[in-house]
Design a protein around this motif. Structure first.
Motif: not given
Length: 543
Positions: A86-92, A113-123
């Protein structure tokens, strides 16, 4: 009573009086002390109440903090134990392209949107691990324009590209690139140094991307020139770049996953691009997109992205848009490009300069949509000999009508007609009348010349042989009325309504009533628009 007893009584009375006076003084002192004690008690009680209130307030804060901490701990436990699927689907979904209102071929970088992957990885660690193990989260590669320091910016962009290309692994990637060429003022030596530095920097970026060309699914590139040099000096010095050659090298690579390509090069009006046509026709034009079996959309603006003779073909290409505003186009390359797309459905041509007519190497085109802008008609000079059995939509510049011939096939097949440009006069209206099967018409003019709207609407309202008898949807913008009454649309609505009523009574399929009209206040004045609105109701839209 004798004298002795009387004296004793007086002494006793005197003693009692003194004792009473003393007692009263002590009573007064006791009353004062009591009053002071009461006042002190009240102060202590007030202080007691205040401390009790503060105690309750602090207890409430402690309880609230305890509940918040409990919720946060529960949340963190949820984040840490959230199912990876589920986390993967939400990330994508979070990292997907959610832009609204932009055409697919427009470079519109989304900084958030450029920053989204980095923000998700910082939780938290769990989210970071999931993000790093989700290739689809890193497939959207947006490359902004470098900052003032070319070297530092390119180094940062190179790290950004390598990270995304590494974490996306072997998944198809979508590249959106805003590529600005910068030229600051200076002498010839400084300009040459900047030119070499910029070319070197661009080569380093393309060197990172080129090995992954086979993974590219979407390639959207815009180039532009940022020159801070006055016009006189620009004419005296040579501003050069090798950008086109680098793009050509990328497009010569196999791209089996490529679905859409849009390249808009607007830098050439200020910076010369060396070898733009790759020395064609003196030398053989390079084989571009040699392996692109899934390519469906191709949009090119002032870039030599054409197919040469012997190209293996683009079997899935459905939409082709070509715009040349800075130079003429090699007609032979255009012919080979069209020939390479057997499933082409939409063709758009926009040429700022007259082109030599192409001898198309096909007898028919499968297109259903055709758009001609500028001097594109010279490219299609032999269109009357082409078979276009599926053609149902045409968009033309108004002045193209001066030399446009409506073939017999177009008369009965074209359902959607769009006319944009300066004006519609008597001769152009006569050409438009040849489209007898149109149902959806859009006329958008810029008001640069006078339109004979009286003649246009007289033909549309003709009782015996009306123009466009199947018309059901009409859109008008920018039409300056030359008639006195300016009521052409109102007359048209009324006449077509009468025809519709007659059709219903006689059970025939003659002239169709209008189902919808849209117009601006330039085309239809307010006093007429109100009357049209009364008749059409919600089927009338004022733009």
């Amino acid at each position: 009573m004798d004298a002795t007893q009387s004296t004793r009584t007086r002494l006793r009375l005197h003693a009692e009086l003194e004792d009473l006076a003393t007692t009263r003084r002590e009573l007064d002192n006791a009353a004062v002390a009591h009053a002071q004690a009461v006042a002190g008690l009240q102060a202590v009680q007030a202080e007691l109440d205040a401390t009790a209130f503060e105690l309750e307030r602090q207890r409430a804060r402690v309880d609230a903090s305890t509940r918040t901490i409990s919720i946060l701990r529960s949340t963190l436990r949820t984040l840490e134990t959230f199912p990876p699927e589920l986390l993967l689907a939400i990330f994508v979904e979070a990292a997907a392209d959610h832009r609204n209102g932009s055409s697919w071929h427009v470079v519109d970088l989304d900084e958030a949107a450029i920053k989204i992957p980095y923000r998700l990885a910082a939780v938290c660690c769990h989210w970071r691990q999931t993000a790093l193990c989700t290739p689809a989260l890193w497939t959207r590669v947006q490359i902004p324009t470098p900052n003032d320091s070319i070297v530092e910016s390119v180094e940062g962009l190179s790290r950004y590209l390598r990270l995304h290309l590494s974490l996306s692994r072997h998944a198809p990637i979508d590249i959106s690139w805003d590529l600005a060429l910068k030229r600051t003022d200076g002498d010839s030596a400084t300009l040459e140094k900047n030119h070499m530095l910029e070319d070197s920097s661009l080569e380093s970026l393309f060197a990172v991307i080129d090995p992954h060309a086979w993974r590219i699914r979407s390639l959207i590139v815009r180039t532009r020139a940022l020159t801070f040099i006055n016009m006189k000096k620009r004419r005296a010095v040579s501003l050069r770049t090798r950008l086109i050659s680098l793009l050509i090298d990328l497009l010569r690579c196999p791209t089996p996953n490529l679905v859409e390509v849009a390249v808009r090069c607007t830098h050439r009006d200020r910076i010369e691009d060396e070898g733009f046509w790759q020395d064609f026709p003196q030398r053989q034009f390079p084989l571009l997109l040699p392996d692109a079996p899934q390519l469906r959309r191709l949009h090119i603006v002032d870039v030599p992205l054409f197919m040469r003779q012997g190209h293996p073909g683009l079997p899935a290409l459905r939409s082709l848009s070509i715009e040349m505003s800075c130079s003429s186009r090699e007609s032979e390359l255009f012919s080979h490009t069209v020939s390479a797309a057997p499933q082409l459905d939409a063709l758009s041509l926009n040429f700022a300069f007259p082109q030599a007519p192409s001898d198309l190497m096909v007898d028919s085109l499968p297109i259903s949509c055709l758009e001609l802008v500028g001097d594109a008609l010279t490219e299609f000079a032999n269109y009357a000999r082409l078979s276009m059995p599926r053609l149902s939509s045409i968009s033309l510049d108004a002045y193209i009508l001066d030399n446009f011939t409506v073939t017999d096939a177009m008369t009965g097949s074209v359902v959607t007609l769009t006319i944009l440009g300066d004006c519609i006069h008597f001769a152009r209206c006569a050409v438009l009348q040849r489209f007898k099967a149109v149902e959806y018409v859009t006329i958008g003019l810029d008001g640069s010349d006078e339109t004979d709207d009286d003649f246009l609407f007289s033909r549309l309202c003709d009782e015996a042989a009306p123009m466009w008898p199947r018309l059901c949807h009409l859109v008008l913008t920018g039409i300056e009325n030359s008639s006195v009454d300016c009521d052409g649309v109102l007359r048209l609505v009324r006449v077509r309504a009468r025809h519709g009523a007659a059709n219903a009574t006689e059970h025939t399929a003659g002239v169709q009533p209008l189902e919808r009209v849209e117009f601006d206040q330039v085309s239809v004045p307010p006093h007429v628009a109100v009357q049209v609105k009364e008749i059409m109701g919600d089927r009338c839209t004022i733009l």
